[in-house]
Design a protein around this motif. Structure first.
Motif, mmCIF file in Angstrom:
data_model
loop_
_atom_site.group_PDB
_atom_site.id
_atom_site.type_symbol
_atom_site.label_atom_id
_atom_site.label_comp_id
_atom_site.label_asym_id
_atom_site.label_seq_id
_atom_site.Cartn_x
_atom_site.Cartn_y
_atom_site.Cartn_z
ATOM 1 N N SER A 135 55.798 -39.866 -4.324
ATOM 2 C CA SER A 135 56.643 -40.177 -3.173
ATOM 3 C C SER A 135 56.880 -41.685 -3.044
ATOM 4 O O SER A 135 55.923 -42.458 -2.977
ATOM 5 C CB SER A 135 55.993 -39.664 -1.890
ATOM 6 N N SER A 136 58.145 -42.072 -2.971
ATOM 7 C CA SER A 136 58.479 -43.473 -2.749
ATOM 8 C C SER A 136 58.350 -43.856 -1.270
ATOM 9 O O SER A 136 58.384 -45.035 -0.935
ATOM 10 C CB SER A 136 59.892 -43.769 -3.251
ATOM 11 N N VAL A 137 58.155 -42.869 -0.404
ATOM 12 C CA VAL A 137 57.962 -43.141 1.019
ATOM 13 C C VAL A 137 56.492 -43.413 1.311
ATOM 14 O O VAL A 137 56.132 -44.424 1.906
ATOM 15 C CB VAL A 137 58.474 -41.966 1.890
ATOM 16 N N SER A 138 55.601 -42.513 0.858
ATOM 17 C CA SER A 138 54.170 -42.678 1.123
ATOM 18 C C SER A 138 53.449 -43.436 0.011
ATOM 19 O O SER A 138 52.298 -43.825 0.175
ATOM 20 C CB SER A 138 53.509 -41.303 1.292
ATOM 21 N N ASN A 139 54.109 -43.633 -1.138
ATOM 22 C CA ASN A 139 53.508 -44.279 -2.311
ATOM 23 C C ASN A 139 52.324 -43.497 -2.854
ATOM 24 O O ASN A 139 51.410 -44.065 -3.450
ATOM 25 C CB ASN A 139 53.103 -45.720 -2.011
ATOM 26 N N LEU A 140 52.337 -42.167 -2.672
ATOM 27 C CA LEU A 140 51.243 -41.317 -3.137
ATOM 28 C C LEU A 140 51.740 -40.314 -4.168
ATOM 29 O O LEU A 140 52.896 -39.906 -4.151
ATOM 30 C CB LEU A 140 50.628 -40.554 -1.957
ATOM 31 N N ALA A 141 50.814 -39.919 -5.026
ATOM 32 C CA ALA A 141 51.077 -38.855 -6.002
ATOM 33 C C ALA A 141 50.268 -37.640 -5.587
ATOM 34 O O ALA A 141 49.077 -37.748 -5.296
ATOM 35 C CB ALA A 141 50.668 -39.299 -7.401
ATOM 36 N N THR A 142 50.918 -36.470 -5.524
ATOM 37 C CA THR A 142 50.219 -35.243 -5.145
ATOM 38 C C THR A 142 50.407 -34.194 -6.225
ATOM 39 O O THR A 142 51.461 -34.095 -6.850
ATOM 40 C CB THR A 142 50.733 -34.687 -3.802
ATOM 41 N N LEU A 143 49.363 -33.416 -6.424
ATOM 42 C CA LEU A 143 49.354 -32.348 -7.407
ATOM 43 C C LEU A 143 49.856 -31.074 -6.773
ATOM 44 O O LEU A 143 49.479 -30.732 -5.652
ATOM 45 C CB LEU A 143 47.923 -32.146 -7.928
ATOM 46 N N SER A 144 50.715 -30.368 -7.468
ATOM 47 C CA SER A 144 51.227 -29.101 -6.994
ATOM 48 C C SER A 144 50.906 -28.009 -8.012
ATOM 49 O O SER A 144 51.206 -28.145 -9.187
ATOM 50 C CB SER A 144 52.744 -29.199 -6.794
ATOM 51 N N LEU A 145 50.265 -26.952 -7.539
ATOM 52 C CA LEU A 145 49.946 -25.795 -8.378
ATOM 53 C C LEU A 145 50.827 -24.655 -7.911
ATOM 54 O O LEU A 145 50.600 -24.096 -6.844
ATOM 55 C CB LEU A 145 48.477 -25.396 -8.233
#
Length: 150
Positions: A135-145
């Motif tokens: 995310s360019s808004v939160s600057n976080l990477a999240t894993l999606s299963l």
């Protein structure tokens, strides 16, 4: 494993950039120079992700170098990459000084806007449904299963 490593790689890069990681060098005139670093991940379709490091010069990340990260991922690879819902073959997702914001560059070093989603596949697991959203808004990477996010 490949998606987990991608998230870990990006988390490490974020911490190092937010911590002000620099490279010291000697300029042509012999003076000491400090170069702030951009760090993150390089994703390319049909390839395993790589750790990426570059220089932050005049507000732009440049001079990217890549290296393997973590454990070997075997037959796992990126299968689909989008930035702002637009398909791309390659993307550099890097945290940029001084605020540590995530920025995306395409293969021509053009700055891309939006969020990135990288889907992964594995030669031995045809039903593998893993992806990473950056995310360019939160600057976080999240894993999606599949349809559930962690």
């Amino acid at each position: 494993l490949i998606a987990d490593q991608s998230v870990a790689m990006l988390q490490q890069a974020r911490g190092e950039v937010n911590g002000g990681k620099v490279r010291r060098e000697t300029a042509e005139d012999g003076a000491d120079a400090t170069v702030f670093l951009c760090e993150g991940a390089y994703f390319e379709n049909e390839e395993a992700p790589l750790f990426v490091r570059g220089d932050y010069v005049n507000g732009v990340c440049t001079n990217f170098e890549t290296e393997a990260y973590g454990m070997p991922v075997g037959n796992a690879f990126a299968t689909d990459i989008t930035v702002d819902d637009v398909p791309v073959d390659k993307v550099w997702a890097v945290y940029s000084p001084p605020e540590g914001d995530i920025v995306f560059y395409d293969e021509s070093s053009n700055l891309l806007r939006g969020d990135a989603v990288i889907h992964f596949g594995h030669n031995n697991e045809v039903d593998l449904d893993l992806s990473v959203k950056i995310s360019s808004v939160s600057n976080l990477a999240t894993l999606s299963l599949g349809t559930n996010e962690e």
